[in-house]
Design an enzyme around this catalytic site. Structure first.
Site, mmCIF file in Angstrom:
data_model
loop_
_atom_site.group_PDB
_atom_site.id
_atom_site.type_symbol
_atom_site.label_atom_id
_atom_site.label_comp_id
_atom_site.label_asym_id
_atom_site.label_seq_id
_atom_site.Cartn_x
_atom_site.Cartn_y
_atom_site.Cartn_z
ATOM 1 N N GLU A 1 5.706 -32.213 12.729
ATOM 2 C CA GLU A 1 4.863 -31.383 13.843
ATOM 3 C C GLU A 1 3.894 -32.074 14.522
ATOM 4 O OE1 GLU A 1 5.335 -28.156 14.753
ATOM 5 O OE2 GLU A 1 7.126 -28.282 13.445
ATOM 6 N N SER B 1 -16.753 25.489 -15.287
ATOM 7 C CA SER B 1 -18.384 25.564 -15.885
ATOM 8 C C SER B 1 -19.158 24.265 -15.547
ATOM 9 C CB SER B 1 -18.215 25.729 -17.200
ATOM 10 O OG SER B 1 -17.894 27.019 -17.820
#
Length: 731
Positions: free
Chosen positions: A173, A446
């Site tokens: 590259e 409850s």
């Protein structure tokens, strides 16, 4: 007229005919001064016009004027032609024009360059870059638990990337990566020549730095302005970043096909390996992918991938990075792959990640969400989450099979700061994405009584106060105790510990609807709760997260901190756009919180929550069971953590389970997560008496109320003669 005057007139008329008009006017003015004595002038004019006794005619004057004008124009044109030729062929003029043109171009170009340079983005936050459309969710330890969009799942340091892999990318590259300063002019020429010879794109002209600039800051638009910006960004990056930093960023975000971003993800996608386990041939395969990931993918086109791999190896050999022998050995290897799904598709803690996604719109705008590129740092403790998922799965598979429920949920909150440390919304996210921790609205039963008793204590009621534990009917509403048993008289302490329904309703009547509702909302209950007698028994629906958050307020000594899973949100440029900053709010006085905690400790010590007991530290909490056991709850806490568990069926069918099962699974979860947590005690219980109320009671005034009778076994006597019949049958 004297001779001198005549001589002057002759000199005047000896000039060009172009001045005839002016001279005529002069003569006329002379004539007016001499009035009738016109002869001297007439004599002079006769020589000119051959009419000695008459003044010039008007037509003659007009003709003379025309001739003069024609002559003037002709002379003027000749002069203009001469001047234009002189100007056109003037070297000085062209030099001046050239200097002006060049200066203008330089000034304009410099202005445009400066303008373009100022428009370039900042480079400093590039390390936090995320692509548009991505969303990355991280746990508290920084580990990614979910990603969506084109994102890198696993980023690694340059020193952890094998040197041959780095060299392979540089060789193919950007061979002169360490020599150029962002743009490689020699490389551009070399790539052009090689591509012409090969009649294909075998080398790219862009440097690694330019590619990184394009990936992070630009699009793929093929224009001169984009290329210029790319070059300028590359120069800027080379000034502000080291070569190593540029390489690390590039290797972590470059797209390598098949949904893989970065070398670590690509190593997994193509070879099911970490980068450290790649062979030289496999490294060369990855390095050959950037120019055309689909074309060179070994999963799509193995032959093209092999040719490209061999080219990379040849470039590495040509650059002196590998020996001829190593290159030949690698080239001789077949193209072998072992594919795996991209790691970014793997999701840990899916219910928690789902919760985070639903929370995001509270903190960022729709536009920001749509653009994406966000990284979300969360409060999740991955080890707690793993334990919670295991507990919920086993609860459904083992207890659910015996007790008739098919789903469960769990939430754990750090009571010191409101952070959600674990959230499990069901047994299996793959089977059902419905998040029961935040989306399921269920009756709390409850568990809601704790807020009723907290409001009463805050209003100044000593918890030793007693109430009639008898069958009760108030304004047509008739609550019933579990098992339909009654003790005749109970204190608030025992009534909460044993979850006595009729006493809870009476306490609610004494303190009032409004104080209880307000306190519950202040402590974290955000769902609607209406003023009804049944509110004392938890008949209004809530979700597990808010209920657990409210109990965390008890654990925090009455300080409310909103439960939250998001700590920080970072945009794609690394900017923090949200940072959590919740301040604790004292919504229940400390003494009341300490008394209620002491009462809830009794629930665990000898009441309905005994299965939640931890041998090494104090626990407070409350069970809850709704009608026909459709919902089974336990919400409990230690000083540092509040955890809630719900068991039930999605279709709300009755179960044959009990809330103590929820308490038992709570204990299994907490026993593991507190192993390394220091033991802390709850605040000491303050005096019940001589306390100043912090809440104003607003007692309910019922239209009518009636208490029933109970038999020797504690059951309600439903008929007047029932007592005699009952007595006769049993004795």
């Amino acid at each position: 007229m004297t001779d001198k005057e005549q001589k002057n007139i002759q000199e005047i008329f000896s000039e060009t005919e172009a001045n005839i008009i002016r001279k005529s006017k002069y003569i006329e003015s002379q004539g007016r001064r001499n009035k009738n004595n016109f002869n001297p002038v007439s004599k002079m004019l006769s020589k000119k016009f051959e009419d000695p006794l008459q003044a010039p005619k008007f037509d003659d004057i007009k003709k003379q004027k025309k001739q003069a004008n024609d002559t003037l124009k002709k002379n003027s044109k000749n002069r203009k032609n001469i001047n234009i030729k002189g100007i056109v062929f003037s070297r000085k003029l062209w030099l001046r024009l050239g200097l002006i043109g060049v200066s203008s171009i330089v000034i304009y170009g410099g202005w445009q360059w400066r303008k373009l340079e100022q428009s370039l983005p900042a480079i400093t936050d590039i390390s936090s870059y995320s692509r548009d459309g991505t969303l990355t969710i991280k746990a508290a330890d920084g580990k990614i638990i979910q990603q969506t969009g084109p994102a890198t799942r696993e980023k690694i340091k340059l020193e952890d990337i094998p040197t041959p892999l780095v060299q392979a990318f540089i060789a193919i590259e950007d061979r002169r990566f360490y020599e150029h300063r962002g743009v490689d002019y020699r490389g551009i020429i070399r790539a052009f020549v090689f591509n012409i010879i090969a009649r294909d794109v075998v080398q790219g002209g862009s440097t690694i730095t330019q590619q990184l600039a394009r990936m992070v800051f630009l699009d793929m638009e093929q224009t001169i302005w984009r290329k210029l910006r790319e070059a300028m960004l590359a120069w800027k990056m080379e000034k502000e970043l080291s070569k190593e930093e540029i390489l690390e960023l590039y290797l972590n975000i470059v797209y390598l096909g098949s949904g893989a971003y970065g070398v670590a993800d690509a190593a997994w996608v193509y070879f099911s390996k970490p980068v450290s386990g790649l062979t030289l041939a496999e490294m060369a395969t990855l390095a050959g992918l950037p120019p055309a990931p689909s074309q060179y993918s070994p999963l799509v086109n193995p032959e093209a991938a092999k040719d490209r791999r061999n080219l990379v190896l040849a470039e590495m050999k040509a650059a002196g990075l590998i020996s001829d022998e190593r290159a030949k050995t690698a080239i001789a290897k077949p193209m072998a792959v072992q594919p795996s799904a991209p790691k970014r598709l793997i999701v840990e803690a899916p219910y928690f990640a789902n919760y985070i996604q639903k929370e995001l719109p509270k903190y960022v705008s729709p536009e920001v969400l749509a653009r994406g590129g966000l990284t979300v740092e969360t409060t999740l403790d991955r080890s707690w989450q793993e334990i919670g998922e295991k507990i919920i799965e086993e609860a459904v598979d083992i207890d659910g099979d015996r007790q008739g429920f098919d789903q469960a949920a769990l939430v754990a909150i750090d009571s010191t700061n409101g952070e959600v440390k674990a959230l499990v919304g069901g047994r299996d996210f793959a089977e059902s994405e419905f998040n029961r921790a935040i989306q399921a609205q269920r009756q709390p039963g409850s568990t809601f009584k704790s807020f009723v008793y907290a409001a009463a204590v805050a209003a100044g009621f000593p918890p030793t106060d007693g109430y009639r534990d008898l069958p009760l009917t108030v304004d047509g509403y008739k609550p019933k105790n579990y098992g339909k048993r009654y003790a005749g008289w109970r204190s608030m302490i025992d009534s909460l510990a044993y979850s006595i329904n009729v006493v809870a309703v009476q306490v609610l009547m004494d303190v009032g609807f409004e104080p209880v509702i307000k306190l519950a909302k202040d402590m974290g209950i955000k769902s609607e709760v209406k003023a009804t007698y049944s509110m004392a028994l938890g008949t209004w629906e809530v979700n597990l997260l808010e209920l657990t958050n409210a109990y965390a307020t008890f654990a925090a000594q009455g300080k409310y901190i909103p439960a939250h899973g998001i700590k920080k949100i970072i945009n794609q440029n690394g900017e923090v756009i949200y940072d959590v900053n919740f301040k604790p709010k004292q919504v229940l006085d400390k003494d009341t919180a300490a008394i209620v905690t002491w009462m809830l400790e009794n629930v665990v010590k000898y009441g309905s929550g005994a299965n939640a007991y931890l041998y090494d530290r104090p626990v407070a909490g409350k069970t809850g069971t709704t009608e026909e056991a459709r919902d089974l709850w336990f919400i409990g806490y230690i000083p540092q953590v509040a955890t809630g568990i719900w068991l039930g069926n999605d279709d709300n069918k009755p179960t044959w389970g009990v809330s103590s099962t929820a308490a038992y699974n709570w204990q299994l979860f907490m026993r593991e997560v507190v192993e390394d947590m220091p033991v802390k005690d709850f605040p000491k219980k303050p005096s019940f008496y001589d306390r100043k109320p912090t809440i104003e009671a607003k007692p309910v005034e019922p239209k009518w109320i009636r208490y029933g009778n109970i038999g020797p076994d504690g059951r309600e006597l439903e008929r007047r003669n029932y007592y005699r019949d009952y007595y006769d049958r049993n004795y």
